[in-house]
Scaffold this motif. Structure first.
Motif, PDB file in Angstrom:
ATOM      1  N   GLU A  28      49.347  34.492  64.228  1.00 41.93           N
ATOM      2  CA  GLU A  28      50.287  34.116  65.278  1.00 41.93           C
ATOM      3  C   GLU A  28      50.461  32.601  65.338  1.00 41.93           C
ATOM      4  O   GLU A  28      51.570  32.095  65.547  1.00 41.93           O
ATOM      5  CB  GLU A  28      49.795  34.644  66.626  1.00 41.93           C
ATOM      6  CG  GLU A  28      49.796  36.177  66.722  1.00 41.93           C
ATOM      7  CD  GLU A  28      49.224  36.672  68.029  1.00 41.93           C
ATOM      8  OE1 GLU A  28      48.739  35.807  68.819  1.00 41.93           O
ATOM      9  OE2 GLU A  28      49.241  37.893  68.283  1.00 41.93           O
ATOM     10  N   LEU A  29      49.361  31.870  65.154  1.00 39.94           N
ATOM     11  CA  LEU A  29      49.429  30.409  65.165  1.00 39.94           C
ATOM     12  C   LEU A  29      50.273  29.906  64.000  1.00 39.94           C
ATOM     13  O   LEU A  29      51.075  28.973  64.153  1.00 39.94           O
ATOM     14  CB  LEU A  29      48.018  29.827  65.095  1.00 39.94           C
ATOM     15  CG  LEU A  29      47.928  28.296  65.018  1.00 39.94           C
ATOM     16  CD1 LEU A  29      48.567  27.657  66.244  1.00 39.94           C
ATOM     17  CD2 LEU A  29      46.472  27.870  64.882  1.00 39.94           C
ATOM     18  N   LYS A  32      53.953  30.242  64.811  1.00 33.41           N
ATOM     19  CA  LYS A  32      54.405  29.193  65.733  1.00 33.41           C
ATOM     20  C   LYS A  32      54.535  27.861  65.007  1.00 33.41           C
ATOM     21  O   LYS A  32      55.495  27.104  65.225  1.00 33.41           O
ATOM     22  CB  LYS A  32      53.427  29.064  66.893  1.00 33.41           C
ATOM     23  CG  LYS A  32      53.381  30.272  67.828  1.00 33.41           C
ATOM     24  CD  LYS A  32      52.360  30.046  68.944  1.00 33.41           C
ATOM     25  CE  LYS A  32      52.300  31.239  69.888  1.00 33.41           C
ATOM     26  NZ  LYS A  32      51.287  31.045  70.967  1.00 33.41           N
ATOM     27  N   GLU A  61      53.706  20.380  70.039  1.00 30.56           N
ATOM     28  CA  GLU A  61      53.939  21.329  71.121  1.00 30.56           C
ATOM     29  C   GLU A  61      52.804  22.341  71.303  1.00 30.56           C
ATOM     30  O   GLU A  61      52.763  23.050  72.297  1.00 30.56           O
ATOM     31  CB  GLU A  61      55.246  22.076  70.879  1.00 30.56           C
ATOM     32  CG  GLU A  61      56.483  21.175  70.882  1.00 30.56           C
ATOM     33  CD  GLU A  61      57.769  21.945  70.700  1.00 30.56           C
ATOM     34  OE1 GLU A  61      57.742  23.186  70.885  1.00 30.56           O
ATOM     35  OE2 GLU A  61      58.805  21.326  70.368  1.00 30.56           O
ATOM     36  N   LEU A  62      51.896  22.408  70.344  1.00 29.45           N
ATOM     37  CA  LEU A  62      50.771  23.331  70.441  1.00 29.45           C
ATOM     38  C   LEU A  62      49.602  22.635  71.140  1.00 29.45           C
ATOM     39  O   LEU A  62      49.262  21.492  70.815  1.00 29.45           O
ATOM     40  CB  LEU A  62      50.338  23.812  69.055  1.00 29.45           C
ATOM     41  CG  LEU A  62      51.401  24.566  68.247  1.00 29.45           C
ATOM     42  CD1 LEU A  62      50.901  24.857  66.834  1.00 29.45           C
ATOM     43  CD2 LEU A  62      51.774  25.862  68.947  1.00 29.45           C
ATOM     44  N   MET A  85      43.022  28.079  71.896  1.00 31.00           N
ATOM     45  CA  MET A  85      44.398  27.645  72.145  1.00 31.00           C
ATOM     46  C   MET A  85      44.682  27.734  73.638  1.00 31.00           C
ATOM     47  O   MET A  85      44.119  28.566  74.351  1.00 31.00           O
ATOM     48  CB  MET A  85      45.380  28.512  71.364  1.00 31.00           C
ATOM     49  CG  MET A  85      45.159  28.531  69.859  1.00 31.00           C
ATOM     50  SD  MET A  85      45.328  26.903  69.079  1.00 31.00           S
ATOM     51  CE  MET A  85      47.024  26.476  69.508  1.00 31.00           C
ATOM     52  N   ARG A  86      45.572  26.869  74.102  1.00 39.59           N
ATOM     53  CA  ARG A  86      45.959  26.841  75.510  1.00 39.59           C
ATOM     54  C   ARG A  86      47.469  27.062  75.636  1.00 39.59           C
ATOM     55  O   ARG A  86      48.258  26.287  75.108  1.00 39.59           O
ATOM     56  CB  ARG A  86      45.579  25.505  76.143  1.00 39.59           C
ATOM     57  CG  ARG A  86      44.081  25.245  76.229  1.00 39.59           C
ATOM     58  CD  ARG A  86      43.445  26.035  77.357  1.00 39.59           C
ATOM     59  NE  ARG A  86      43.982  25.674  78.650  1.00 39.59           N
ATOM     60  CZ  ARG A  86      43.480  24.699  79.412  1.00 39.59           C
ATOM     61  NH1 ARG A  86      42.436  23.989  79.004  1.00 39.59           N
ATOM     62  NH2 ARG A  86      44.015  24.425  80.598  1.00 39.59           N
ATOM     63  N   ASP A  87      47.834  28.128  76.330  1.00 41.66           N
ATOM     64  CA  ASP A  87      49.242  28.410  76.576  1.00 41.66           C
ATOM     65  C   ASP A  87      49.626  28.141  78.023  1.00 41.66           C
ATOM     66  O   ASP A  87      50.772  28.372  78.424  1.00 41.66           O
ATOM     67  CB  ASP A  87      49.559  29.873  76.238  1.00 41.66           C
ATOM     68  CG  ASP A  87      49.335  30.182  74.756  1.00 41.66           C
ATOM     69  OD1 ASP A  87      49.640  29.306  73.932  1.00 41.66           O
ATOM     70  OD2 ASP A  87      48.840  31.293  74.449  1.00 41.66           O
ATOM     71  N   ASP A  88      48.672  27.647  78.818  1.00 41.99           N
ATOM     72  CA  ASP A  88      48.905  27.507  80.250  1.00 41.99           C
ATOM     73  C   ASP A  88      49.310  26.098  80.657  1.00 41.99           C
ATOM     74  O   ASP A  88      49.476  25.821  81.852  1.00 41.99           O
ATOM     75  CB  ASP A  88      47.654  27.917  81.025  1.00 41.99           C
ATOM     76  CG  ASP A  88      46.440  27.071  80.637  1.00 41.99           C
ATOM     77  OD1 ASP A  88      46.396  26.594  79.485  1.00 41.99           O
ATOM     78  OD2 ASP A  88      45.548  26.895  81.479  1.00 41.99           O
ATOM     79  N   LYS A  89      49.452  25.169  79.688  1.00 42.86           N
ATOM     80  CA  LYS A  89      49.871  23.820  80.039  1.00 42.86           C
ATOM     81  C   LYS A  89      50.738  23.248  78.926  1.00 42.86           C
ATOM     82  O   LYS A  89      50.520  23.554  77.746  1.00 42.86           O
ATOM     83  CB  LYS A  89      48.659  22.924  80.296  1.00 42.86           C
ATOM     84  CG  LYS A  89      47.768  22.700  79.098  1.00 42.86           C
ATOM     85  CD  LYS A  89      46.495  21.948  79.461  1.00 42.86           C
ATOM     86  CE  LYS A  89      46.764  20.640  80.150  1.00 42.86           C
ATOM     87  NZ  LYS A  89      45.528  19.878  80.430  1.00 42.86           N
ATOM     88  N   PRO A  90      51.719  22.427  79.263  1.00 38.75           N
ATOM     89  CA  PRO A  90      52.589  21.838  78.240  1.00 38.75           C
ATOM     90  C   PRO A  90      51.882  20.732  77.478  1.00 38.75           C
ATOM     91  O   PRO A  90      50.947  20.098  77.983  1.00 38.75           O
ATOM     92  CB  PRO A  90      53.760  21.285  79.059  1.00 38.75           C
ATOM     93  CG  PRO A  90      53.154  20.981  80.402  1.00 38.75           C
ATOM     94  CD  PRO A  90      52.114  22.052  80.625  1.00 38.75           C
TER      95      PRO A  90
END
Length: 282
Positions: A28-29, A32, A61-62, A85-90
């Motif tokens: 998945e990474l 992206k 962006e990751l 990985m963090r998807d909860d912050k920009p």
């Protein structure tokens, strides 16, 4: 490659970390990342080009989470460990964070046989006024010695070691990952403050941060807390650092030589030094 946003919005290169993911998250990474390809580096201070090595640049962006030992003077993370990985912050919210100690979950009993040790917060022990964190961490996989063993050893030898360290600048060998991990030298304090350390005037070493001297018990324990496994003191004392008052003869044997041959070589060296009038010790 890691990066953090500066206050002016530019992106600073902050080191590298090895990403360890299971096959599905890794796939998945990669998907992206394929959508973020770009021709030029996003950093204002990119790594220099290397022969026979190509860099693949991505739009920043990751977001990843990584633990690390400290910030280096050049603004990179030292000994980072990938956490996920963090998807909860920009990505634009990622800035340089203050380093904090990470303590073990269980508290340790008070050290026996010394009045200088006392229990601190959960996961810590206080020796000679210095908080020791992660005391139960193994630093030698062969002997299974722990960090607290190193701290207590420094505590016990302090009264004997300090007279030979007093007034002499030191170079330190640190082993944050244990003695079988990566070792690195340190001559200056950098960003992590060492309790009780003496900082010499910068005039004694122009163009560099202050040299360090271990003059106090507290400093010796502070070095153990920072995983210092070797102290290399100068052969001159401050302030006259240009005129040594001793020299150290270091015998580095071939691995094939026996220990007895090394003992004989050291003994013969002492005999020769005695004959020319130089007081020596083995």
């Amino acid at each position: 490659m890691l990066g953090v946003d500066e206050r002016d919005g530019s992106l600073r290169f902050a080191g590298t970390v090895k990403v360890e993911l299971k096959p599905r998250p890794l796939a998945e990474l990669e998907k992206k990342a394929a959508k973020l390809l770009r021709d030029d580096p996003p950093f204002y201070n990119p790594l220099p080009c290397e022969k026979d090595r190509d860099f693949v640049w991505l739009a920043p962006e990751l977001v990843v989470e990584a633990s690390f030992l400290e910030w280096t003077p050049s603004g990179e993370v030292r000994h980072p460990v990938f956490q996920g990985m963090r998807d909860d912050k920009p990505a634009t919210a990622v800035t340089e964070e203050t380093v904090v100690d990470v303590d073990e979950p269980e508290s340790l009993p008070q050290a026996k046989g010394t009045t200088r040790a006392s229990p601190g917060r959960a996961g810590t022990l206080v020796i000679a006024g210095v908080k020791v964190s992660n005391a139960e961490r193994i630093i030698d996989d062969v002997t299974r010695l722990k960090k607290i063993d190193l701290v207590r050893y420094y505590d016990e030898i302090a009264e004997f070691a300090l007279p030979y360290l007093k007034e002499r600048p030191v170079s330190l060998v640190r082993a944050p990952e244990g003695i079988h991990g990566e070792l690195f030298f340190q001559k200056h304090e950098e960003r992590s403050k060492i309790p009780g350390i003496t900082r010499l005037p910068v005039e004694m070493h122009p163009g560099h941060p202050p040299l360090l001297v271990v003059d106090h018990h507290e400093a010796l324990i502070g070095l153990a807390q920072m995983n210092v496994v070797e102290l290399h003191s100068w052969n001159a004392v401050q302030p006259d650092l240009d005129h040594p008052d001793r020299f150290i003869l270091d015998l580095d044997p071939d691995p094939e030589l026996s220990w007895q041959m090394m003992v004989d070589a050291a003994t013969l060296s002492k005999v020769l030094l005695d004959e020319i009038g130089l007081k020596s010790f083995i």
